[in-house]
Design an enzyme around this catalytic site. Structure first.
Site, PDB file in Angstrom:
ATOM      1  N   ASP A  18      -9.795  -3.092   2.831  1.00  0.00           N
ATOM      2  CA  ASP A  18      -9.507  -2.001   1.907  1.00  0.00           C
ATOM      3  C   ASP A  18     -10.096  -2.283   0.527  1.00  0.00           C
ATOM      4  OD1 ASP A  18      -7.597   0.543   1.778  1.00  0.00           O
ATOM      5  OD2 ASP A  18      -7.384  -0.539  -0.122  1.00  0.00           O
ATOM      6  N   HIS A  33       0.869  -1.192   0.000  1.00  0.00           N
ATOM      7  CA  HIS A  33       0.000   0.000   0.000  1.00  0.00           C
ATOM      8  C   HIS A  33       0.900   1.234   0.000  1.00  0.00           C
ATOM      9  CE1 HIS A  33      -2.851   3.056   1.494  1.00  0.00           C
ATOM     10  NE2 HIS A  33      -3.772   2.291   0.942  1.00  0.00           N
TER      11      HIS A  33
END
Length: 496
Positions: free
Chosen positions: A316, A119
């Site tokens: 996410d 990420h």
């Protein structure tokens, strides 16, 4: 004749000067025994000709347990007798914590959580919002088990992310999560809801707050013996019908690889742990998708990974599915959306038991502004889970857009980064006391009567938001006459 080298010879006397003969004889017998000699121990122990008797009639020792002579501090006891092991995400409860307002501390290092490298924002590893949500759920889980509170789901509300948590490659970050009862007034606190705040610290910048919100653990309401089951079945039917309509309305297929390529082109890089979309379809105000469950245990050091309530990478991806709907299938691209706020999210306690290869997700309702996009509701369903019972239910998920020109921690997606522009007269400029500066009044350009604009235009900003770059601010401000303004900060001028 060749002589053999000398050897050490042990000498064991039977009598020693100034030593009791019985003691020296027993010493000799023991030395012979440990060297492997055959010794008649019964003869050795019966030197006086009598077999020794075992005493069985001694009086009991008067133990007194009323007084304790062992003192241990609370901190030492908390350290020795931890109720829970270390969590990769939450850490461990601080030894000086208390049961009313517990606190957890963790040390985050990318080598110990390598999947966080998947990420990135503008090449920096940034902790996702879902990492903070999982931290809060882990804390609520431990606190509920400590207090013996039964529950079936975690409910979080009014969760917002302020400063981003950037994870450097070569150093450690200390995180702290505080959990305290939500104050209902100055005299009372809630028995159900807790407020959580997440901080981090490193040596260069000190302390920083990243996320705050409210959390509770709850039981599904089946208390009504007459209508409880009927209401439950009705609610499940409504969920199934709503999801069916959402799936039917989502007819425009979007390639998942294209979604992630678009993210990458705007500076938001997702690695394998956060690339979990396998199917996505959008409609006018709906979206349907399928997700896979990420497995990161094999990437952990020695494949040692603590149990997660829900993996941040999976959570996410549940939010990622809203992006194609909010941009009408990637047609309207104004910047990079970053998760920033959640009005309410409910997560089933049994979500970690789901073994489905793919999870279905349904989203509906969207609203957009210049810098924010909000999706009304998201439902995450397991194909093998109870029909009509969402694993995750989200209401009011908001993402903030980062500008395409300045994606990163020093950028903001706002088109007008100044809330208010106020022009002040320059003391050395002619006629500044009678009019505004060069005819400027309250930010508007007025015709000049006595002179033309010949010098350079300099705009000094005393305060600039931390996430607004000077370059972005300068690009936003148009030219004044024939001159393009130069923007500098007051702090920079003072340093020179």
């Amino acid at each position: 004749m060749e002589l053999s080298p000398p050897r050490k010879i042990d000498y064991l006397p039977s009598l020693k000067r100034n030593t009791d003969a019985l003691q020296s004889a027993l010493q000799l017998a023991s030395e012979l025994l440990i060297r492997g000699c055959a010794i008649d121990l019964s003869a050795v122990n019966q030197a006086n000709g009598k077999k020794p008797a075992v005493l069985v009639d001694l009086p009991t020792y008067p133990w007194n347990h009323e007084h304790s002579y062992w003192h241990e501090t609370r901190l030492s006891r908390n350290h020795r007798l931890r109720k829970f092991g270390r969590s990769d995400i939450l850490g461990v409860q601080a030894v000086d914590s208390n049961d009313i307002e517990p606190r957890w501390r963790n040390i985050i290092e990318l080598d110990n959580l390598p999947w966080l490298r998947d990420h990135k924002v503008q090449s920096d590893v940034v902790c996702p919002m879902t990492f903070f949500l999982t931290m809060a759920m882990e804390a609520a889980h431990q606190h509920a088990l400590t207090g013996g509170v039964p529950f079936t789901k975690y409910v979080l509300r009014e969760v917002s992310v302020g400063q981003a948590l950037v994870l450097p490659e070569s150093s450690q970050i200390e995180t702290v999560l505080n959990l305290r009862p939500l104050g209902e007034s100055t005299r009372a606190s809630s028995d159900l809801w807790y407020e959580f705040i997440i901080f981090s610290w490193n040596q260069e910048r000190g302390w920083m707050e990243h996320c705050r919100g409210q959390i509770a653990v709850q039981l599904d309401n089946h208390s009504n013996p007459v209508e409880g089951q009927r209401s439950l079945e009705t609610g499940r039917s409504l969920v199934v019908e709503s999801n069916s309509r959402t799936a039917e309305a989502s007819v425009n297929g979007v390639e998942c690889e294209k979604i992630y390529e678009t993210f990458t082109s705007m500076g938001l890089e997702f690695g394998p742990s956060f690339r979990n979309l396998v199917e996505c379809r959008t409609g006018a105000s709906s979206v349907y998708g399928r997700l896979r469950i990420p497995h990161t245990k094999d990437r952990m050091p020695h494949e040692a990974e603590s149990d997660y309530i829900v993996h941040p990478g999976f959570l996410d991806s549940c939010f990622q599915v809203s992006f194609p709907m909010l941009t009408e299938g990637l047609k309207l691209l104004s910047g990079t959306p970053i998760a920033s706020r959640v009005e309410e999210i409910s997560v089933s306690r049994d979500i970690h038991r789901i073994k489905d290869e793919h999870i279905e997700i349904y989203g509906s309702g969207a609203s957009k502004s210049l810098v924010e996009q909000t999706i009304g509701s998201i439902s995450v369903m397991g194909t093998d889970h109870d029909r009509g019972v969402p694993l995750i239910s989200v209401n009011g998920f908001t993402s903030t857009t980062l500008s395409n020109k300045a994606v990163g921690l020093d950028a903001t997606g706002t088109t007008y980064p100044c809330w208010k522009m106020e022009w002040q007269p320059h003391p050395d400029f002619p006629g500044s006391s009678e009019k505004g500066v060069n005819g400027h009044t309250n930010g508007e350009l007025a015709p000049t009567e006595d002179h033309e604009l010949s010098g350079d235009v300099l705009i000094v900003c005393s305060k600039i938001p931390t996430r607004v770059s000077l370059a972005r601010l300068q690009d936003t401000l148009g030219p004044t006459g024939t001159k393009h303004p130069t923007v500098v900060s007051l702090a920079a001028l003072e340093r020179h």
